[in-house]
Design an enzyme around this catalytic site. Structure first.
Site, PDB file in Angstrom:
ATOM      1  N   HIS A   1       0.800  -1.269   0.063  1.00 46.68           N
ATOM      2  CA  HIS A   1       0.039  -0.184  -0.028  1.00 46.68           C
ATOM      3  C   HIS A   1       0.860   1.265  -0.158  1.00 46.68           C
ATOM      4  CE1 HIS A   1      -4.207  -1.729   1.530  1.00 46.68           C
ATOM      5  NE2 HIS A   1      -3.653  -2.533   0.427  1.00 46.68           N
TER       6      HIS A   1
ATOM      7  N   TYR B   1      -9.255   5.245   7.903  1.00 53.18           N
ATOM      8  CA  TYR B   1      -9.234   5.728   9.237  1.00 53.18           C
ATOM      9  C   TYR B   1     -10.209   6.643   9.275  1.00 53.18           C
ATOM     10  CZ  TYR B   1      -4.713   3.274  10.295  1.00 53.18           C
ATOM     11  OH  TYR B   1      -3.935   2.341  10.397  1.00 53.18           O
TER      12      TYR B   1
ATOM     13  N   PRO C   1      -3.641   0.576  18.876  1.00 45.77           N
ATOM     14  CA  PRO C   1      -3.619  -0.097  17.635  1.00 45.77           C
ATOM     15  C   PRO C   1      -3.602   1.011  16.518  1.00 45.77           C
ATOM     16  CG  PRO C   1      -5.752  -0.771  18.603  1.00 45.77           C
ATOM     17  CD  PRO C   1      -5.022   0.052  19.383  1.00 45.77           C
TER      18      PRO C   1
ATOM     19  N   LYS D   1       1.095  -0.148  15.197  1.00 43.86           N
ATOM     20  CA  LYS D   1       2.453  -0.128  15.494  1.00 43.86           C
ATOM     21  C   LYS D   1       3.221  -1.290  16.332  1.00 43.86           C
ATOM     22  CE  LYS D   1       3.941   3.111  12.801  1.00 43.86           C
ATOM     23  NZ  LYS D   1       4.551   2.744  11.526  1.00 43.86           N
TER      24      LYS D   1
ATOM     25  N   TYR E   1       3.899   6.561   9.681  1.00 44.33           N
ATOM     26  CA  TYR E   1       3.206   5.451   9.290  1.00 44.33           C
ATOM     27  C   TYR E   1       4.241   4.527   8.600  1.00 44.33           C
ATOM     28  CZ  TYR E   1      -1.012   2.692   8.559  1.00 44.33           C
ATOM     29  OH  TYR E   1      -2.049   1.937   8.468  1.00 44.33           O
TER      30      TYR E   1
END
Ligand code: APR
Ligand code: PHB
Length: 419
Positions: A102, A230, A322, A326, A414
Protein backbone atom coordinates in the site's frame (compact mmCIF):
# COMPACT_ATOMS: atom_id res chain seq x y z
CA UNK A 1 29.55 -24.29 14.69
CA UNK A 2 27.49 -23.21 17.70
CA UNK A 3 30.20 -24.30 20.08
CA UNK A 4 32.77 -22.41 18.04
CA UNK A 5 30.97 -19.08 18.39
CA UNK A 6 30.27 -19.73 22.00
CA UNK A 7 33.93 -20.39 22.77
CA UNK A 8 35.02 -17.38 20.76
CA UNK A 9 32.70 -15.14 22.71
CA UNK A 10 33.80 -16.49 26.05
CA UNK A 11 37.48 -16.19 25.33
CA UNK A 12 37.04 -12.64 24.05
CA UNK A 13 35.68 -11.51 27.42
CA UNK A 14 37.99 -12.53 30.29
CA UNK A 15 35.49 -12.07 33.16
CA UNK A 16 32.94 -14.23 31.40
CA UNK A 17 35.51 -16.94 30.75
CA UNK A 18 36.25 -16.95 34.43
CA UNK A 19 32.53 -17.15 35.38
CA UNK A 20 32.04 -19.91 32.83
CA UNK A 21 34.50 -22.07 34.77
CA UNK A 22 32.35 -21.67 37.87
CA UNK A 23 29.26 -22.92 36.07
CA UNK A 24 27.81 -25.97 37.81
CA UNK A 25 27.94 -29.27 35.95
CA UNK A 26 24.96 -30.11 33.85
CA UNK A 27 22.48 -31.93 36.03
CA UNK A 28 19.69 -34.13 34.75
CA UNK A 29 16.98 -31.91 33.35
CA UNK A 30 19.40 -29.05 32.65
CA UNK A 31 20.65 -28.03 29.21
CA UNK A 32 22.84 -25.23 27.99
CA UNK A 33 22.29 -22.75 25.19
CA UNK A 34 23.60 -19.33 24.32
CA UNK A 35 20.32 -17.41 24.36
CA UNK A 36 17.15 -18.50 26.15
CA UNK A 37 14.12 -16.76 24.64
CA UNK A 38 10.85 -16.67 26.56
CA UNK A 39 7.79 -16.44 24.30
CA UNK A 40 7.08 -17.75 20.78
CA UNK A 41 5.16 -14.74 19.50
CA UNK A 42 6.56 -12.86 16.51
CA UNK A 43 9.36 -11.28 18.61
CA UNK A 44 10.73 -14.53 20.01
CA UNK A 45 10.42 -16.46 16.75
CA UNK A 46 12.04 -13.74 14.65
CA UNK A 47 14.94 -13.33 17.06
CA UNK A 48 15.65 -17.06 17.33
CA UNK A 49 15.57 -17.46 13.54
CA UNK A 50 17.84 -14.47 12.87
CA UNK A 51 20.32 -15.63 15.53
CA UNK A 52 20.29 -19.14 14.12
CA UNK A 53 21.29 -17.84 10.69
CA UNK A 54 24.32 -16.20 12.33
CA UNK A 55 25.27 -19.40 14.11
CA UNK A 56 23.99 -18.33 17.52
CA UNK A 57 22.07 -21.00 19.37
CA UNK A 58 18.82 -20.37 21.23
CA UNK A 59 15.95 -22.23 22.86
CA UNK A 60 12.45 -20.74 22.91
CA UNK A 61 10.08 -21.45 25.82
CA UNK A 62 6.36 -20.94 25.18
CA UNK A 63 3.46 -21.23 27.61
CA UNK A 64 0.85 -21.99 24.95
CA UNK A 65 0.58 -24.52 22.13
CA UNK A 66 1.44 -23.62 18.54
CA UNK A 67 -2.24 -24.00 17.57
CA UNK A 68 -3.23 -21.49 20.22
CA UNK A 69 -0.71 -18.94 18.98
CA UNK A 70 -1.83 -19.37 15.37
CA UNK A 71 -5.42 -18.80 16.45
CA UNK A 72 -4.71 -15.22 17.54
CA UNK A 73 -5.87 -12.46 15.23
CA UNK A 74 -3.81 -9.29 15.37
CA UNK A 75 -3.05 -6.31 13.13
CA UNK A 76 -1.73 -6.67 9.62
CA UNK A 77 0.31 -3.64 8.53
CA UNK A 78 4.05 -4.26 8.13
CA UNK A 79 6.63 -1.52 7.90
CA UNK A 80 9.33 -1.94 5.28
CA UNK A 81 11.94 -2.51 8.02
CA UNK A 82 9.92 -5.45 9.30
CA UNK A 83 9.58 -6.90 5.80
CA UNK A 84 13.38 -6.67 5.39
CA UNK A 85 13.89 -8.52 8.68
CA UNK A 86 11.53 -11.27 7.52
CA UNK A 87 13.64 -11.62 4.36
CA UNK A 88 16.83 -11.65 6.38
CA UNK A 89 15.24 -14.42 8.47
CA UNK A 90 14.53 -16.39 5.26
CA UNK A 91 10.79 -16.13 5.96
CA UNK A 92 9.71 -13.46 3.49
CA UNK A 93 8.74 -15.45 0.38
CA UNK A 94 5.00 -15.88 1.06
CA UNK A 95 4.74 -12.34 2.36
CA UNK A 96 6.13 -11.09 -0.98
CA UNK A 97 3.68 -13.23 -2.92
CA UNK A 98 0.51 -12.72 -0.89
CA UNK A 99 1.01 -9.36 0.85
CA UNK A 100 -0.52 -6.19 -0.58
CA UNK A 101 1.81 -3.22 -0.96
CA UNK A 102 0.00 0.00 0.00
CA UNK A 103 1.34 3.38 -1.09
CA UNK A 104 -1.18 5.37 0.91
CA UNK A 105 -4.07 5.39 3.35
CA UNK A 106 -7.38 7.24 3.57
CA UNK A 107 -8.38 9.51 6.44
CA UNK A 108 -12.10 10.27 6.72
CA UNK A 109 -14.06 12.86 8.67
CA UNK A 110 -17.25 14.85 8.17
CA UNK A 111 -18.51 12.47 5.49
CA UNK A 112 -15.48 12.98 3.27
CA UNK A 113 -12.03 11.53 2.95
CA UNK A 114 -8.56 12.44 1.82
CA UNK A 115 -5.47 10.42 1.05
CA UNK A 116 -2.05 10.34 2.66
CA UNK A 117 0.37 9.44 -0.10
CA UNK A 118 3.24 7.39 1.39
CA UNK A 119 5.09 7.14 -1.91
CA UNK A 120 5.07 10.92 -2.41
CA UNK A 121 5.71 12.00 1.18
CA UNK A 122 7.94 9.24 2.52
CA UNK A 123 9.15 7.46 -0.63
CA UNK A 124 8.07 4.22 0.95
CA UNK A 125 5.11 1.90 1.45
CA UNK A 126 3.68 -0.62 3.90
CA UNK A 127 2.70 -4.25 3.32
CA UNK A 128 -0.68 -5.60 4.33
CA UNK A 129 -0.18 -9.14 5.62
CA UNK A 130 -1.74 -10.55 8.78
CA UNK A 131 0.39 -11.05 11.86
CA UNK A 132 -1.03 -14.57 12.15
CA UNK A 133 0.55 -15.35 8.77
CA UNK A 134 3.83 -13.73 9.84
CA UNK A 135 3.86 -16.05 12.85
CA UNK A 136 2.97 -19.06 10.69
CA UNK A 137 5.90 -18.30 8.33
CA UNK A 138 8.30 -17.89 11.24
CA UNK A 139 7.19 -21.19 12.80
CA UNK A 140 7.78 -22.86 9.42
CA UNK A 141 11.25 -21.32 9.14
CA UNK A 142 12.15 -22.44 12.68
CA UNK A 143 10.86 -25.96 12.00
CA UNK A 144 12.83 -26.19 8.73
CA UNK A 145 15.98 -25.14 10.58
CA UNK A 146 15.40 -27.63 13.40
CA UNK A 147 14.88 -24.77 15.88
CA UNK A 148 14.15 -25.71 19.48
CA UNK A 149 10.80 -24.43 20.73
CA UNK A 150 9.36 -25.97 23.89
CA UNK A 151 5.58 -25.48 24.04
CA UNK A 152 3.16 -25.72 26.98
CA UNK A 153 5.83 -24.88 29.54
CA UNK A 154 4.76 -23.71 33.00
CA UNK A 155 6.25 -21.80 35.90
CA UNK A 156 8.99 -20.12 33.90
CA UNK A 157 11.39 -18.48 36.38
CA UNK A 158 14.45 -16.43 35.46
CA UNK A 159 17.35 -16.86 37.87
CA UNK A 160 20.60 -14.94 38.36
CA UNK A 161 19.77 -12.46 35.58
CA UNK A 162 22.45 -10.01 36.71
CA UNK A 163 25.18 -12.66 36.89
CA UNK A 164 27.21 -13.96 33.96
CA UNK A 165 25.49 -17.33 34.40
CA UNK A 166 21.74 -16.71 34.18
CA UNK A 167 19.36 -19.64 33.96
CA UNK A 168 15.68 -20.26 33.33
CA UNK A 169 13.77 -22.96 35.14
CA UNK A 170 10.37 -24.27 34.09
CA UNK A 171 8.18 -27.35 34.04
CA UNK A 172 7.01 -29.26 31.00
CA UNK A 173 4.52 -32.10 31.39
CA UNK A 174 5.09 -31.90 35.14
CA UNK A 175 8.85 -32.36 34.74
CA UNK A 176 11.10 -29.63 36.17
CA UNK A 177 13.90 -28.47 33.85
CA UNK A 178 16.54 -25.78 33.68
CA UNK A 179 18.30 -23.96 30.84
CA UNK A 180 21.71 -22.38 31.52
CA UNK A 181 22.56 -19.59 29.11
CA UNK A 182 24.53 -16.42 28.45
CA UNK A 183 21.45 -14.25 27.92
CA UNK A 184 17.73 -14.41 28.61
CA UNK A 185 15.44 -12.51 26.25
CA UNK A 186 11.91 -11.72 27.44
CA UNK A 187 9.67 -11.87 24.36
CA UNK A 188 6.74 -12.97 26.48
CA UNK A 189 4.29 -10.17 25.88
CA UNK A 190 2.57 -7.81 28.29
CA UNK A 191 1.49 -10.54 30.74
CA UNK A 192 4.77 -12.44 30.73
CA UNK A 193 7.19 -13.17 33.52
CA UNK A 194 10.27 -11.35 32.20
CA UNK A 195 9.35 -7.76 32.93
CA UNK A 196 8.13 -8.71 36.40
CA UNK A 197 11.50 -10.34 37.10
CA UNK A 198 13.13 -6.90 37.04
CA UNK A 199 12.75 -5.45 40.55
CA UNK A 200 10.19 -2.66 40.85
CA UNK A 201 12.81 -0.26 42.22
CA UNK A 202 14.89 -0.68 39.06
CA UNK A 203 12.01 -0.01 36.66
CA UNK A 204 10.02 3.06 35.75
CA UNK A 205 6.61 2.52 34.15
CA UNK A 206 4.65 4.96 32.01
CA UNK A 207 1.03 4.24 31.21
CA UNK A 208 -2.06 5.74 29.64
CA UNK A 209 -5.26 3.71 29.51
CA UNK A 210 -7.85 4.98 27.02
CA UNK A 211 -11.51 5.06 28.07
CA UNK A 212 -12.73 2.89 25.16
CA UNK A 213 -11.96 -0.30 23.26
CA UNK A 214 -11.98 -1.55 19.67
CA UNK A 215 -14.59 -4.04 18.56
CA UNK A 216 -13.00 -5.99 15.69
CA UNK A 217 -14.75 -8.13 13.10
CA UNK A 218 -13.17 -10.41 10.53
CA UNK A 219 -15.44 -11.31 7.60
CA UNK A 220 -15.10 -13.26 4.41
CA UNK A 221 -16.07 -10.30 2.24
CA UNK A 222 -14.12 -8.14 -0.23
CA UNK A 223 -12.59 -5.04 1.43
CA UNK A 224 -14.64 -1.87 1.02
CA UNK A 225 -11.65 0.06 -0.30
CA UNK A 226 -8.30 -0.71 -1.92
CA UNK A 227 -6.56 1.18 0.92
CA UNK A 228 -7.28 1.37 4.65
CA UNK A 229 -9.78 3.99 5.86
CA UNK A 230 -9.23 5.58 9.28
CA UNK A 231 -12.52 7.34 10.04
CA UNK A 232 -13.28 9.94 12.70
CA UNK A 233 -17.01 10.41 13.19
CA UNK A 234 -19.36 11.99 15.70
CA UNK A 235 -20.33 8.42 16.72
CA UNK A 236 -16.72 7.37 17.31
CA UNK A 237 -13.78 6.00 15.37
CA UNK A 238 -13.99 3.28 12.70
CA UNK A 239 -11.30 1.50 10.69
CA UNK A 240 -11.67 -0.43 7.44
CA UNK A 241 -8.78 -2.82 6.93
CA UNK A 242 -8.20 -6.09 5.12
CA UNK A 243 -6.25 -9.32 4.95
CA UNK A 244 -6.76 -10.28 1.30
CA UNK A 245 -9.17 -9.74 -1.59
CA UNK A 246 -11.87 -11.74 0.14
CA UNK A 247 -11.09 -11.18 3.80
CA UNK A 248 -11.86 -7.87 5.50
CA UNK A 249 -11.05 -6.58 8.96
CA UNK A 250 -13.16 -3.78 10.42
CA UNK A 251 -13.09 -2.04 13.79
CA UNK A 252 -15.41 0.24 15.76
CA UNK A 253 -14.53 2.28 18.82
CA UNK A 254 -16.81 0.97 21.59
CA UNK A 255 -17.26 1.29 25.36
CA UNK A 256 -14.67 -0.85 27.12
CA UNK A 257 -17.22 -2.64 29.32
CA UNK A 258 -19.09 -4.09 26.33
CA UNK A 259 -19.07 -7.73 25.35
CA UNK A 260 -18.61 -8.79 21.70
CA UNK A 261 -21.77 -10.86 22.07
CA UNK A 262 -23.69 -7.61 22.69
CA UNK A 263 -23.13 -6.92 18.99
CA UNK A 264 -25.04 -8.86 16.36
CA UNK A 265 -23.41 -8.82 12.91
CA UNK A 266 -26.24 -6.58 11.65
CA UNK A 267 -25.70 -4.08 14.47
CA UNK A 268 -21.98 -4.00 13.66
CA UNK A 269 -22.50 -3.34 9.94
CA UNK A 270 -25.17 -0.69 10.60
CA UNK A 271 -22.88 1.16 12.98
CA UNK A 272 -19.89 0.91 10.63
CA UNK A 273 -21.97 2.40 7.80
CA UNK A 274 -22.89 5.35 10.01
CA UNK A 275 -19.24 6.10 10.81
CA UNK A 276 -17.62 6.01 7.36
CA UNK A 277 -18.30 8.39 4.44
CA UNK A 278 -21.36 7.56 2.34
CA UNK A 279 -19.15 7.01 -0.69
CA UNK A 280 -17.59 4.07 1.19
CA UNK A 281 -20.68 2.77 2.99
CA UNK A 282 -22.50 2.53 -0.36
CA UNK A 283 -19.77 0.11 -1.48
CA UNK A 284 -19.65 -1.94 1.72
CA UNK A 285 -20.30 -5.64 1.24
CA UNK A 286 -21.40 -7.25 4.48
CA UNK A 287 -21.42 -10.88 5.52
CA UNK A 288 -21.23 -13.21 8.49
CA UNK A 289 -18.43 -12.46 10.95
CA UNK A 290 -15.76 -15.14 11.36
CA UNK A 291 -14.36 -13.55 14.49
CA UNK A 292 -15.54 -10.79 16.79
CA UNK A 293 -13.58 -9.48 19.76
CA UNK A 294 -13.02 -6.37 21.86
CA UNK A 295 -9.52 -5.11 22.67
CA UNK A 296 -8.66 -2.43 25.22
CA UNK A 297 -6.42 0.49 24.20
CA UNK A 298 -3.33 1.32 26.19
CA UNK A 299 -0.02 3.15 25.85
CA UNK A 300 2.63 1.59 28.09
CA UNK A 301 6.41 1.72 28.44
CA UNK A 302 8.84 0.30 30.93
CA UNK A 303 12.43 1.53 31.33
CA UNK A 304 15.09 0.18 31.12
CA UNK A 305 14.70 -2.67 28.64
CA UNK A 306 17.73 -4.48 30.00
CA UNK A 307 18.54 -5.74 33.47
CA UNK A 308 21.93 -7.45 33.64
CA UNK A 309 21.77 -10.27 31.12
CA UNK A 310 17.99 -10.13 30.75
CA UNK A 311 16.69 -8.17 27.75
CA UNK A 312 13.07 -7.23 27.03
CA UNK A 313 11.63 -7.07 23.50
CA UNK A 314 8.22 -6.25 22.04
CA UNK A 315 5.04 -6.30 24.10
CA UNK A 316 7.01 -7.42 27.18
CA UNK A 317 8.38 -3.86 27.34
CA UNK A 318 5.83 -1.67 25.62
CA UNK A 319 2.27 -1.49 24.32
CA UNK A 320 0.84 0.96 21.81
CA UNK A 321 -2.84 1.55 21.04
CA UNK A 322 -3.59 -0.09 17.65
CA UNK A 323 -4.29 3.17 15.77
CA UNK A 324 -1.44 3.19 13.23
CA UNK A 325 -0.69 -0.55 13.64
CA UNK A 326 2.63 -0.16 15.41
CA UNK A 327 2.54 -3.10 17.88
CA UNK A 328 4.33 -5.66 15.74
CA UNK A 329 6.52 -3.02 14.13
CA UNK A 330 7.91 -1.70 17.43
CA UNK A 331 8.64 -5.30 18.41
CA UNK A 332 10.55 -5.66 15.15
CA UNK A 333 12.79 -2.67 15.81
CA UNK A 334 13.71 -4.09 19.24
CA UNK A 335 14.60 -7.38 17.57
CA UNK A 336 16.68 -5.55 14.98
CA UNK A 337 18.77 -3.80 17.66
CA UNK A 338 19.16 -6.85 19.87
CA UNK A 339 19.96 -9.21 17.02
CA UNK A 340 22.73 -6.94 15.72
CA UNK A 341 24.05 -6.42 19.25
CA UNK A 342 24.24 -10.19 19.82
CA UNK A 343 25.98 -10.79 16.51
CA UNK A 344 28.49 -8.06 17.43
CA UNK A 345 29.09 -9.80 20.74
CA UNK A 346 29.27 -13.41 19.58
CA UNK A 347 31.18 -12.74 16.37
CA UNK A 348 33.49 -9.91 17.44
CA UNK A 349 33.51 -10.16 21.24
CA UNK A 350 32.23 -6.56 21.36
CA UNK A 351 29.50 -5.99 23.98
CA UNK A 352 28.97 -2.35 22.93
CA UNK A 353 25.68 -3.06 21.14
CA UNK A 354 24.31 -4.94 24.15
CA UNK A 355 25.28 -2.04 26.42
CA UNK A 356 23.49 0.42 24.13
CA UNK A 357 20.42 -1.81 23.48
CA UNK A 358 18.00 -0.36 26.01
CA UNK A 359 18.76 3.25 25.15
CA UNK A 360 18.56 2.68 21.39
CA UNK A 361 15.40 0.62 21.50
CA UNK A 362 13.66 3.04 23.87
CA UNK A 363 14.53 6.08 21.76
CA UNK A 364 12.72 4.63 18.75
CA UNK A 365 9.81 3.14 20.71
CA UNK A 366 9.07 6.47 22.42
CA UNK A 367 8.71 8.15 19.03
CA UNK A 368 6.35 5.41 17.89
CA UNK A 369 4.41 5.68 21.16
CA UNK A 370 4.00 9.36 20.40
CA UNK A 371 2.66 8.66 16.92
CA UNK A 372 0.21 5.99 18.11
CA UNK A 373 -1.02 8.25 20.93
CA UNK A 374 -1.43 11.15 18.47
CA UNK A 375 -3.40 9.08 15.93
CA UNK A 376 -5.58 7.74 18.74
CA UNK A 377 -6.17 11.20 20.25
CA UNK A 378 -6.97 12.72 16.86
CA UNK A 379 -9.48 10.16 15.62
CA UNK A 380 -11.46 8.93 18.65
CA UNK A 381 -14.29 10.51 20.60
CA UNK A 382 -13.42 10.75 24.29
CA UNK A 383 -16.22 10.46 26.88
CA UNK A 384 -15.10 13.61 28.73
CA UNK A 385 -14.37 15.59 25.58
CA UNK A 386 -15.63 19.19 25.55
CA UNK A 387 -17.04 20.98 22.51
CA UNK A 388 -13.74 22.86 22.37
CA UNK A 389 -11.74 19.60 22.34
CA UNK A 390 -13.88 18.34 19.49
CA UNK A 391 -13.32 21.51 17.46
CA UNK A 392 -9.57 21.10 18.01
CA UNK A 393 -9.74 17.62 16.49
CA UNK A 394 -11.75 18.95 13.55
CA UNK A 395 -9.29 21.78 13.01
CA UNK A 396 -6.35 19.39 13.14
CA UNK A 397 -8.00 17.08 10.61
CA UNK A 398 -8.71 20.03 8.32
CA UNK A 399 -5.09 21.12 8.67
CA UNK A 400 -3.90 17.60 7.86
CA UNK A 401 -6.15 17.56 4.80
CA UNK A 402 -4.71 20.81 3.47
CA UNK A 403 -1.06 20.72 4.55
CA UNK A 404 1.53 18.79 2.64
CA UNK A 405 3.92 19.21 5.61
CA UNK A 406 1.43 17.62 8.04
CA UNK A 407 0.80 14.76 5.61
CA UNK A 408 4.54 14.18 5.32
CA UNK A 409 4.81 13.84 9.11
CA UNK A 410 2.02 11.27 9.16
CA UNK A 411 3.44 9.38 6.18
CA UNK A 412 6.98 9.24 7.62
CA UNK A 413 5.69 7.80 10.88
CA UNK A 414 3.20 5.43 9.27
CA UNK A 415 5.70 3.75 6.96
CA UNK A 416 8.10 3.47 9.88
CA UNK A 417 10.92 5.56 11.28
CA UNK A 418 14.42 4.39 10.34
CA UNK A 419 16.11 1.90 12.68
N1 APR B 1 6.25 -18.33 29.79
C1 APR B 1 6.37 -18.66 28.48
N2 APR B 1 5.74 -17.99 27.48
C2 APR B 1 5.00 -16.93 27.83
C3 APR B 1 4.86 -16.53 29.18
C4 APR B 1 5.52 -17.26 30.18
N3 APR B 1 5.42 -16.94 31.46
N4 APR B 1 4.05 -15.44 29.21
C5 APR B 1 3.70 -15.19 27.95
N5 APR B 1 4.25 -16.08 27.11
C6 APR B 1 4.11 -16.17 25.65
C7 APR B 1 2.70 -15.92 25.17
O1 APR B 1 1.92 -17.11 25.23
C8 APR B 1 2.92 -15.45 23.75
O2 APR B 1 2.90 -16.51 22.82
O3 APR B 1 4.86 -15.12 25.06
C9 APR B 1 4.31 -14.83 23.77
C10 APR B 1 4.27 -13.33 23.58
O4 APR B 1 3.84 -13.05 22.28
P1 APR B 1 3.11 -11.69 21.90
O5 APR B 1 2.15 -11.31 22.95
O6 APR B 1 2.61 -11.88 20.51
O7 APR B 1 4.28 -10.59 21.96
P2 APR B 1 5.42 -10.23 20.92
O8 APR B 1 6.01 -11.46 20.32
O9 APR B 1 6.31 -9.24 21.58
O10 APR B 1 4.64 -9.52 19.73
C11 APR B 1 4.48 -8.15 19.65
O11 APR B 1 2.72 -8.87 18.27
O12 APR B 1 1.42 -10.13 19.62
C12 APR B 1 1.47 -8.92 18.99
O13 APR B 1 0.17 -7.24 20.10
C13 APR B 1 1.43 -7.77 19.88
O14 APR B 1 1.52 -6.57 18.00
C14 APR B 1 2.29 -6.92 19.11
C15 APR B 1 3.42 -7.79 18.67
C1 PHB C 1 -5.65 -4.47 11.07
O1 PHB C 1 -5.67 -4.74 9.86
O2 PHB C 1 -5.99 -5.32 11.90
C2 PHB C 1 -5.22 -3.11 11.48
C3 PHB C 1 -4.81 -2.21 10.53
C4 PHB C 1 -4.41 -0.95 10.92
C5 PHB C 1 -4.45 -0.60 12.25
C6 PHB C 1 -4.83 -1.51 13.22
C7 PHB C 1 -5.23 -2.78 12.83
O3 PHB C 1 -4.08 0.66 12.61
Amino acid sequence: MFEFYHMMAKSAIPELRCFARLRPHKSEGSVRTQVCIIGAGPSGLLLSQLLHLKGIESIVLERQTQEHILGRIRAGVLERGFVSLMHEAGAGARLDKEGFVHDGTMIAYDNRSFRIDFAKHAKSSVTIYGQTEVTRDLFAARAAAGGKILFSVEDVTIEDATSATPSVSFAQAGQGQRIDCDYVVGCDGFHGVSRRTIPAEVRTEFEKVYPFGWLGVLSQTPPVSTELIYASSARGFALCSMRNENLSRYYLQCPIDQNPDDWTDDAFWDELKRRIPEAASDQLITGASIEKSIAPLRSYMTEPMRWGNLFLCGDAAHIVPPTGAKGLNTAASDIHYLYHAMVQFYHDGDAGGLEAYSQKALARVWKTERFSWWMTSLLHRFPDQSAFDHRMQQAELAFLESSSGAQKVLAENYVGLPY
